[in-house]
Write an enzyme that holds these catalytic residues in place. Sequence first.
Site, PDB file in Angstrom:
ATOM      1  N   SER A  17       7.670   0.349   2.055  1.00  0.00           N
ATOM      2  CA  SER A  17       8.504   1.517   2.373  1.00  0.00           C
ATOM      3  C   SER A  17       9.645   1.203   3.342  1.00  0.00           C
ATOM      4  CB  SER A  17       7.659   2.700   2.839  1.00  0.00           C
ATOM      5  OG  SER A  17       6.883   2.397   3.966  1.00  0.00           O
ATOM      6  N   ASP A 128       1.712  -4.070  -3.528  1.00  0.00           N
ATOM      7  CA  ASP A 128       1.600  -4.316  -2.091  1.00  0.00           C
ATOM      8  C   ASP A 128       1.507  -5.825  -1.865  1.00  0.00           C
ATOM      9  OD1 ASP A 128       1.046  -4.376   0.611  1.00  0.00           O
ATOM     10  OD2 ASP A 128      -0.497  -2.818   0.514  1.00  0.00           O
TER      11      ASP A 128
END
Length: 158
Positions: A17, A128
């Site tokens: 993010s 991720d």
Amino acid sequence: MKKVSLLFVCLGNICRSPAAEDITKKIAEDKGILTLLDIDSAGIGDWHIGQLPDARMRKHGYIHGYKFNSKARQICMNDFNRFDYIIAMDKDNYSYLSNIAPNKECKKKILRISDYLKLYPNYDKIPDPYYGDDDDFENVIILLEDACKNLPLSLFNK
């Protein structure tokens, strides 16, 4: 003119993010519309609050001309009112955000960033990289550069 506001959300707010935040800021700056946007990032968990992005993500960002330097924070309920779009990095983040959204209007603000991948349509998430290697961090940046260019903002199409 009202600013368009975006919040990018991943698990801990130290890899994906904050990278999406800065990549989008750079795209907007290059288009001359950064002042028309409010861009931020947050994590679902509270493990990394106040920390800079992962050093490996910062290293790979630097190679691409980015400065990933926002401080990690956890998403809060006020974010659903503050932001026009809340952009999840994967299905788990999307599900969590959908479950905590205070109402249907807020739930409509939640997007999956993978829906905006044009060059890499076979990806259904931004993976991720935290437990991965350099290639995983590099891959995240490449995927985010593609997706962030294609976000559904009329401002980006000017």
